[in-house]
Design an enzyme around this catalytic site. Sequence first.
Site, mmCIF file in Angstrom:
data_model
loop_
_atom_site.group_PDB
_atom_site.id
_atom_site.type_symbol
_atom_site.label_atom_id
_atom_site.label_comp_id
_atom_site.label_asym_id
_atom_site.label_seq_id
_atom_site.Cartn_x
_atom_site.Cartn_y
_atom_site.Cartn_z
ATOM 1 C CB THR A 1 -0.796 0.112 1.227
ATOM 2 O OG1 THR A 1 -0.197 -0.038 2.455
ATOM 3 C CG2 THR A 1 -1.826 -1.018 0.978
ATOM 4 C CG LEU B 1 4.647 2.440 11.599
ATOM 5 C CD1 LEU B 1 5.673 2.394 12.568
ATOM 6 C CD2 LEU B 1 4.825 3.929 10.959
ATOM 7 C CE1 TYR C 1 -4.944 -2.235 10.464
ATOM 8 C CE2 TYR C 1 -6.557 -1.699 11.899
ATOM 9 C CZ TYR C 1 -5.486 -1.408 11.281
ATOM 10 O OH TYR C 1 -4.721 -0.176 11.420
#
Length: 323
Positions: free
Chosen positions: A44, A80, A152
């Site tokens: 992404t 991250l 998620y």
Amino acid sequence: MSTPMTKERRRILVTGGAGFLGSHLIDRLLEQGHQVVCVDNLFTGSIDNIAHLGNNADFSFLDHDVCRPLNVEVDEIYNLACPASPIHYQYDPVKTVKTSVLGAINMLDLAKALNCRILQSSTSEVYGDPIVHPQPESYWGNVNPVGPRSCYDEGKRCAETLFFDFQRQHDLDIKVARIFNTYGPRMDQADGRVVSNFIVQALKGQDITLYGDGSQSRSFCYVDNLIDGLIALMETPKGFTGPVNLGNPDEFTIRQLAEKVIAKTGSRSKIVVKPLPKDDPRQRQPDIALAREQLKWNPNIALEDGLEKTIAYFQNILTPSLA
Ligand code: NAD
Ligand code: UDP
């Protein structure tokens, strides 16, 4: 914002460093005088977000998937790497779980081997559709384990578990940040998150897509404030682990956000109502007493001001297609 040079220069790994938050974090760490290794598989994220660092001798990029083990020499790790917008994390949900869980295991194994500090970018999604409002870190959440957002939410919850187990079992120096909705320049214009969606729609004169009646709420933090918080958490002494909420407690309904974006862009776009996605949280506001006390952190950029900066960014990148 000017950042003082650090006294102690470190070599720092940022996974997900080509993404929205990761690229801002890297800019700040380099400004502070550190060396940065960016690891990203560009799922992404985008090379555009780090292209300006190409000639910086303190910066290096590794095209690597955190689902596979990694061997680099660093002093500190920010983990991250993970798709963060609902359309991206639901695109391949099995991969999302792997990125959160295997990614956490691989980065924790690396931190253990190097005996170095590691910070996890967790999320307000660990609170699910919260019944307690605002959400303090002590709240265990209200999460659907089998819904479309679960890959998620549960992936991030499991990652937190792994961080705390490595801390208890191996005395690893961990930090866990629970990040609430953050926005700003370098959001991917197509990733479907609400701030970028509304701004891009308004600038293009397209309908503003309000999901549901727009009475659901979120609390929006501008990216510069969030990066301050992440770094302040990383700098806390060993033993302070969190989890710590990082977000701006100013809460708005999504309809209010749509109206603000229309007003600030001067757009003629109309608000159109679309179906509310399944399990969309009704409300979300961080209780940031812990961050204020322990990190001396104060997210002071108001939504109005952050929106102006973000609108200016999108105006700039959309100009050719708007012309
Ligand atoms: P983003 O999608 O812009 O960045 C994520 C980065 O991770 C991308 O560059 C992507 O290519 C990379 N990535 C994804 N899977 C990977 C893999 N398997 N291996 C290596 N790299 C991989 O999202 P973001 O908003 O910058 O989010 C960064 C982190 O912050 C994520 O962990 C996210 O869960 C967390 N977070 C963000 C927000 C927010 O509002 N932005 C809120 C809560 C938590
Ligand atoms: N949302 C919306 N229109 C959009 C995109 C999102 O109304 O075009 C809503 C979404 O349903 C949610 C809120 O905005 O209630 C925030 O969505 P986002 O995906 O940005 O973040 P999250 O739901 O993960 O907090």
